[in-house]
Design an enzyme around this catalytic site. Structure first.
Site, short mmCIF file in Angstrom:
data_model
loop_
_atom_site.label_atom_id
_atom_site.label_comp_id
_atom_site.label_asym_id
_atom_site.label_seq_id
_atom_site.Cartn_x
_atom_site.Cartn_y
_atom_site.Cartn_z
N HIS A 1 -5.80 -2.08 1.95
CA HIS A 1 -6.63 -1.69 0.80
C HIS A 1 -7.98 -2.40 0.72
CE1 HIS A 1 -3.29 0.21 -1.93
NE2 HIS A 1 -3.13 0.51 -0.63
N HIS B 1 -3.43 0.55 4.79
CA HIS B 1 -2.38 -0.22 4.12
C HIS B 1 -2.88 -1.42 3.34
CE1 HIS B 1 1.46 -2.02 3.09
NE2 HIS B 1 1.14 -3.11 3.74
N HIS C 1 5.18 3.54 1.81
CA HIS C 1 5.64 4.04 0.51
C HIS C 1 6.02 5.52 0.55
CE1 HIS C 1 4.88 0.31 -1.53
NE2 HIS C 1 3.58 0.33 -1.25
#
Length: 266
Positions: free
Chosen positions: A178, A176, A68
């Site tokens: 989470h 990534h 992101h």
């Protein structure tokens, strides 16, 4: 050398957890280098200068990124002047701004921190294995202390990378997905590994996002906008890694969680 690594900071809730607990974690563990993944720091996608400075203010030494990185266009306004911000080194070589690694001086030693992104189920990028081979060879001429934030979707790709570079880097910490994994270990040649360090942000969301939107997407497959679940309980995912200054090998890795089910103990 002790490294504190904090997982993906998600939205305002994640930033609040950093402000509350990162100073307390540093007081407890006394790390020489603190790395925070900030790729979700603004509204769950990307980072702006305010969020970047917030992370530094509350104790981050280095802020890493991921897939992101470019989702918040504001990053392009300051990335050239942000020496402690790193984005994946295997983004199109020479075609994007920013840096994929940084070196931090700690007393008589330097610590190299590298950011890489996996390719399985992710947006296209250069081969992280090939990029890492050249980059790590170059960095090891300067220091044996090399820590990698490997931002990837699949456990297998993260494990493959760690085994490929076992003994060549001090630690491979996955980001990534989470959700903190229960596989913190030191590989035979001395590389500390954790598939995913977890996230820092909403504890009662789904990967930090509002539950209803995510559930509806699974039920009806209709397009929906994922929003950060800013209200409710929060969590912080991290790990602490101890390194031998002279060999660069890891001697200990400990996963850390702070949330209602794992209260912080000073």
């Amino acid at each position: 050398m002790r490294i504190l690594f904090v997982g993906d900071v998600v939205g305002n809730a994640g930033q609040a957890m950093i402000a509350t607990y990162l100073p307390r974690l540093k007081q407890k563990f006394h790390p020489q280098v603190t790395i925070v993944n900030g790729e979700n720091a603004t509204r769950g996608r990307g980072i702006d200068q305010t969020a970047y400075k917030h992370l530094l203010l509350h104790g981050a030494d280095i802020v890493s990124m991921g897939n992101h990185t470019w989702d918040n266009p504001a990053i392009e306004d300051f990335i050239h002047d942000a020496p402690r911000l790193i984005r994946p080194a295997n983004f199109s070589a020479g075609q994007v701004p920013g840096q994929g690694f940084t070196l931090m001086k700690v007393n008589a030693f330097e610590v190299a921190v590298v950011n890489l992104q996996g390719r399985v189920f992710m947006n296209p990028s250069d081969d992280p294995f090939a990029v890492a081979t050249d980059l790590i060879t170059e960095l090891r001429q300067k220091t044996k202390l090399v820590v990698v934030d490997f931002h990837a979707e699949t456990t297998s790709e993260k494990e493959a990378f760690a085994w490929c570079f076992d003994g060549k880097v001090s630690a491979v910490i996955g980001t990534h997905t989470h959700v903190q994994t229960n596989d913190a270990r030191i590989l035979p040649a001395g590389t500390a590994f954790l598939s995913d360090v977890g996230m820092t942000g909403p504890y009662d969301g789904i990967l930090g996002m509002q539950r209803s939107n995510v559930i509806n997407r699974f039920i009806n497959q209709m397009p929906t906008r994922f929003e950060v679940a800013e209200n409710g309980r929060n969590t912080l995912g991290a790990c602490v890694v101890d390194l031998d200054d002279n060999t660069g090998k890891a001697t200990k890795i400990q996963a850390v969680q702070i949330n209602p089910d794992h209260p912080f103990i000073s």
